[in-house]
Design an enzyme around this catalytic site. Sequence first.
Site, PDB file in Angstrom:
ATOM      1  N   LYS A  87       0.817  -1.205   0.000  1.00  0.00           N
ATOM      2  CA  LYS A  87       0.000   0.000   0.000  1.00  0.00           C
ATOM      3  C   LYS A  87       0.858   1.265   0.000  1.00  0.00           C
ATOM      4  O   LYS A  87       0.323   2.375  -0.043  1.00  0.00           O
ATOM      5  CB  LYS A  87      -0.916   0.003   1.232  1.00  0.00           C
ATOM      6  CG  LYS A  87      -1.906  -1.157   1.277  1.00  0.00           C
ATOM      7  CD  LYS A  87      -2.787  -1.074   2.516  1.00  0.00           C
ATOM      8  CE  LYS A  87      -3.696  -2.283   2.653  1.00  0.00           C
ATOM      9  NZ  LYS A  87      -4.675  -2.363   1.546  1.00  0.00           N
ATOM     10  N   LYS A 142      14.816  -6.982   4.558  1.00  0.00           N
ATOM     11  CA  LYS A 142      15.192  -6.010   5.580  1.00  0.00           C
ATOM     12  C   LYS A 142      16.533  -6.311   6.249  1.00  0.00           C
ATOM     13  O   LYS A 142      17.234  -5.389   6.680  1.00  0.00           O
ATOM     14  CB  LYS A 142      14.088  -5.912   6.648  1.00  0.00           C
ATOM     15  CG  LYS A 142      12.813  -5.252   6.149  1.00  0.00           C
ATOM     16  CD  LYS A 142      11.806  -5.071   7.271  1.00  0.00           C
ATOM     17  CE  LYS A 142      10.541  -4.399   6.777  1.00  0.00           C
ATOM     18  NZ  LYS A 142       9.586  -4.139   7.874  1.00  0.00           N
ATOM     19  N   ASP A 195      10.636   1.858  10.842  1.00  0.00           N
ATOM     20  CA  ASP A 195       9.609   1.040  11.495  1.00  0.00           C
ATOM     21  C   ASP A 195       9.473   1.397  12.969  1.00  0.00           C
ATOM     22  O   ASP A 195       8.363   1.428  13.506  1.00  0.00           O
ATOM     23  CB  ASP A 195       9.947  -0.448  11.374  1.00  0.00           C
ATOM     24  CG  ASP A 195       9.559  -1.039  10.028  1.00  0.00           C
ATOM     25  OD1 ASP A 195       8.668  -0.468   9.370  1.00  0.00           O
ATOM     26  OD2 ASP A 195      10.133  -2.064   9.644  1.00  0.00           O
TER      27      ASP A 195
END
Length: 288
Positions: free
Chosen positions: A18, A69, A106
């Site tokens: 998204k 990541k 994050d």
Amino acid sequence: MTGQPYAEVIGDPIAQSKSPLIHGFWLEKLGIEARYDRCLVTVDGLADYLAARRADPDWRGCNVTMPHKLAIMPLMDRLDPLAARIGAVNTVVREADGTLVGYNTDAPGFLEPLRERLAETHLFRMARILGTGGAARAIVAALADKGFVIVLAGRDPAKAKAMLDELTTQQDHHAIDLAHFAHPTDFAFDDRERLFDVIVNASPLGMTGQPPLAFDFSHAPPNSMVYDIVTSPRDTAFLQEAREAGFPTVDGLAMLIGQADHAFRHFFGATPPRDGDSDAQLRARLEA
């Protein structure tokens, strides 16, 4: 002469992301002539992808999702101290000279919807975190820095213990088997006044196409805040069960938007519009 500046999100798979909707909405609101794309990058193609993008002066950087990541870290020229400590990078920024810098947005993104509660004074803070992947690393570090005692639950308690030892300095944290929370408990919680309890699903369990998260809410202290970082579906079974049990909830879009805010500033040198109306419009677009 260069073309239009752009950033993107990379991962495998990536079609579900998204992030282009979020960054595209802010670029549109601010009238910035730039774009934000998504790009499928496999594990084997990660190094070649970065080499090509490093040579592109229009490329401002990328957000990084599963499974890159951790793998992307040694490919960076420099790591921001928070990313180095967490051991995971979710944002890469190309500087003007082609230097690639790895950040972790994050952690601040996760904390954003908790700001009001964190501004309060508490006698004790405890977080039960479910999952031991890359996102969990950021969440453990973020909450430990805010004075939380951490209970980290994973399929492999030894991995959870190693993560706590690596990311925290206190000795009163606990690592347990994720299955512990699947069964009811008759534990009698003490008075939670002036305490702050958070229960976080930091795993992919409950995500579309993944097995459900087995969590019995008898393990949740009264007034706990229940937080699920899963974004598809937005309203997970975990959150629905929490609300039915009377707990306040935070969905994964809150963290997704929060971390995107920090990344957007890096990529485009502008502050995204985050007033109440703008956030409501953005959520409506994401939920459409």
